[in-house]
Design a protein around this motif. Sequence first.
Motif, short mmCIF file in Angstrom:
data_model
loop_
_atom_site.label_atom_id
_atom_site.label_comp_id
_atom_site.label_asym_id
_atom_site.label_seq_id
_atom_site.Cartn_x
_atom_site.Cartn_y
_atom_site.Cartn_z
N VAL A 1 -56.52 -7.05 2.25
CA VAL A 1 -56.01 -8.40 2.44
C VAL A 1 -56.81 -9.06 3.54
O VAL A 1 -56.91 -8.54 4.66
CB VAL A 1 -54.51 -8.37 2.80
CG1 VAL A 1 -54.01 -9.79 3.05
CG2 VAL A 1 -53.71 -7.70 1.70
N GLN A 2 -57.42 -10.19 3.21
CA GLN A 2 -58.24 -10.90 4.19
C GLN A 2 -57.38 -11.34 5.36
O GLN A 2 -56.27 -11.85 5.19
CB GLN A 2 -58.91 -12.11 3.54
CG GLN A 2 -60.03 -12.71 4.35
CD GLN A 2 -60.81 -13.74 3.56
OE1 GLN A 2 -60.29 -14.32 2.61
NE2 GLN A 2 -62.05 -13.98 3.94
N ASP B 1 -51.77 -14.88 1.21
CA ASP B 1 -52.72 -13.80 1.45
C ASP B 1 -53.79 -13.81 0.37
O ASP B 1 -53.51 -14.04 -0.80
CB ASP B 1 -52.02 -12.44 1.45
CG ASP B 1 -51.13 -12.26 2.67
OD1 ASP B 1 -51.43 -12.89 3.70
OD2 ASP B 1 -50.16 -11.49 2.58
N LYS B 2 -55.00 -13.53 0.77
CA LYS B 2 -56.12 -13.47 -0.16
C LYS B 2 -56.67 -12.05 -0.18
O LYS B 2 -57.06 -11.50 0.85
CB LYS B 2 -57.22 -14.44 0.26
CG LYS B 2 -58.40 -14.47 -0.71
CD LYS B 2 -59.46 -15.47 -0.25
CE LYS B 2 -60.65 -15.47 -1.20
NZ LYS B 2 -61.71 -16.41 -0.74
#
Length: 285
Positions: free
Chosen positions: A167-168, A194-195
């Motif tokens: 997760v970035q 989240d990305k």
Amino acid sequence: MFYKETHPNDEIILNTLSELVPKDHLLRKIDKSIDFNFIYEITSPYYSHTNGRNSLDPVVLFKLVFLKDIYGIKSMRETIKRVETDVAFRWFLNLPFSKPTPHYSTFSQNYIRRFQGTSVFEDIFNTIVHQAISHHLISGTALFTDSTHIKANANKNKFRNAVIEVVQERKRDLENEINAEREAIGKKPFHYTDKTISKTIKESTTDKESGYYHRDNKEKGFMYLDHRSVDGKHNFIVDCFMAQVRLHLDFCINSVIIFIMYPKFSMQIFCLKINAFINFLLMYR
């Protein structure tokens, strides 16, 4: 007049171990400040009390590790060799010269068969820290934290490429601050999500828990991060955390803040993400 000593090693000495150890020796100071008898209570559940031959005294077992680390001895084998001849070591271990030294593999076998996967080491560490606090050897007013890399027992050329989903990282404090400002002027807050990104890493085929470390002008290979926090009064280590090289210092040091539990303290942190850490410290001030 010229004189040559002959056979001085055959002299019979009538002394106790205590008389042979200098009064200002470091181990005397440690023995006076730290009561190691608590180890009996911590380790008792892992021994049989009804059958089997007598074990090595648990306090002696862990004092050997203590001596090894405090004097920077590289292996238990070398520590045992030192115990064979060092009067202060034997005095600290309550091991007279009339008794043989334990085998160097005794500790490793006890770890494998008794203590592996237990909290024994952490409990002993925490108890000694609390004893140091009670003797006013730890102030809790200044803590210094850093980490160093420790080589894993893994060949750096034996690995496989693995794809992991991570997760970035998001700057949540900044996001909350932006939304607070927007709400204050009557605008709708942003909706942050989240990305997840894919990342290719080197995974050791020997030690999968280690991480691959690579930086300019540094040795490359599979390693662990040894995070330590030291109290500034007498340089006592108050927290130790082993982690993969992918984990950052600000993630691993949170435990020491909760562990010390002093009303006020300052901390100097060698960390790139200092702003997030300052906010975390303000929560526990």
